[in-house]
Design a protein around this motif. Sequence first.
Motif, PDB file in Angstrom:
ATOM      1  N   ILE A   7      35.438  55.100  83.262  1.00 41.16           N
ATOM      2  CA  ILE A   7      35.411  54.005  84.233  1.00 41.16           C
ATOM      3  C   ILE A   7      36.807  53.414  84.389  1.00 41.16           C
ATOM      4  N   ASN A   8      36.976  52.633  85.450  1.00 39.27           N
ATOM      5  CA  ASN A   8      38.150  51.791  85.616  1.00 39.27           C
ATOM      6  C   ASN A   8      37.800  50.397  85.109  1.00 39.27           C
ATOM      7  N   GLY A 109      39.477  45.823  77.497  1.00 36.08           N
ATOM      8  CA  GLY A 109      38.289  46.393  76.895  1.00 36.08           C
ATOM      9  C   GLY A 109      38.569  46.797  75.468  1.00 36.08           C
ATOM     10  N   LYS A 110      37.914  46.128  74.529  1.00 29.89           N
ATOM     11  CA  LYS A 110      38.075  46.508  73.128  1.00 29.89           C
ATOM     12  C   LYS A 110      37.075  47.618  72.789  1.00 29.89           C
ATOM     13  N   THR A 135      48.143  60.119  74.937  1.00 28.19           N
ATOM     14  CA  THR A 135      47.174  59.773  75.967  1.00 28.19           C
ATOM     15  C   THR A 135      45.840  59.514  75.281  1.00 28.19           C
ATOM     16  N   LEU A 136      45.378  58.270  75.382  1.00 26.18           N
ATOM     17  CA  LEU A 136      44.191  57.829  74.665  1.00 26.18           C
ATOM     18  C   LEU A 136      42.997  57.666  75.593  1.00 26.18           C
ATOM     19  N   THR A 137      41.819  57.816  75.014  1.00 24.84           N
ATOM     20  CA  THR A 137      40.578  57.404  75.659  1.00 24.84           C
ATOM     21  C   THR A 137      39.889  56.444  74.708  1.00 24.84           C
ATOM     22  N   GLU A 144      30.378  53.832  78.117  1.00 22.53           N
ATOM     23  CA  GLU A 144      31.535  53.812  79.014  1.00 22.53           C
ATOM     24  C   GLU A 144      32.836  53.887  78.241  1.00 22.53           C
ATOM     25  N   ALA A 145      33.815  54.549  78.844  1.00 25.22           N
ATOM     26  CA  ALA A 145      35.123  54.705  78.209  1.00 25.22           C
ATOM     27  C   ALA A 145      36.219  54.618  79.260  1.00 25.22           C
ATOM     28  N   VAL A 146      37.393  54.214  78.821  1.00 25.60           N
ATOM     29  CA  VAL A 146      38.578  54.141  79.685  1.00 25.60           C
ATOM     30  C   VAL A 146      39.557  55.205  79.219  1.00 25.60           C
TER      31      VAL A 146
END
Length: 204
Positions: A7-8, A109-110, A135-137, A144-146
Motif C-alpha cells: 500500500i501507499n 507506519g510502525k 530497500t526495505l518492506t 498491509e505493508a509499505v
Amino acid sequence: MGEYKLINLRQDYYNGITAEELEGLYSLKNDMRKRAWNSIAIHTALCLSVIAVSGFIAFLYFDKFGTEALLSEGFSDCIGFIIVYFIILAEAIANAIKELGRWSDFYFGKGKIISLESEFFEGNKRRPEGYYRHTLTIAVSETEAVGNIFYFSDEPWESEKYIGKDAAAVYFPKAHLLYAVIDGEDAEKYSEEFYYSLSKKLKA
C-alpha cells in the motif's frame, strides 16, 4: 509478498507505538519544516539586503542631486534594480509558501521489516569509499505493508539481523519522500550528506 498487500501510506499505523517514538517521528516533521524555513529566511534576507542597499544608494543620489536626479541614468538604473529585486522577493515568497506546503502532509507506519535487499554503490566525491542502499518492506498491519523504502549505510546488512526488527516508514506525499526510521535513526538524515549524488538514482 505473501499475505501482505503493498500500500501507499495515506493514514497512520500506530501498532503499539510509544509516546517517545511518536514524539520522535513528529520531531522529524518539524525538522523538515525548520529546514524549509531556514532556506526561505536566507534567500529572503539576501533579497531584502540588496533592496535596502539599492534603496539607500538611490536616496543618497536623490539627496545630492535633487529633482534633477530623477532624470539621470544612474538614478533610473538604481530604481530598475529595486523593481527587479522586488519581483525576485515576490517570487521567493511564492516559492516559500509552496515549499512549506510540501511538508504539510505527513504519514507514518510502525511495523516490522519483512524483506530487505541491499545494493552496493561505488564511491563518489562525497563518499569515495562507497555506500550501501537497502530497500526495505515494512509490515504496518497484519495484512498491509509499505515497500520500496530506501535506507543507506556504510556497512552491509545481514538480512537475518534485520528481518523482524521494528521500524517505521515515514512519508511526505507532497515532497515524494519516503524513508525509514530504525531505532531512532532516520535514513533521510543519513542520506542528506550525499543527497545530490543520489537524487538522480532515486528518481530513476
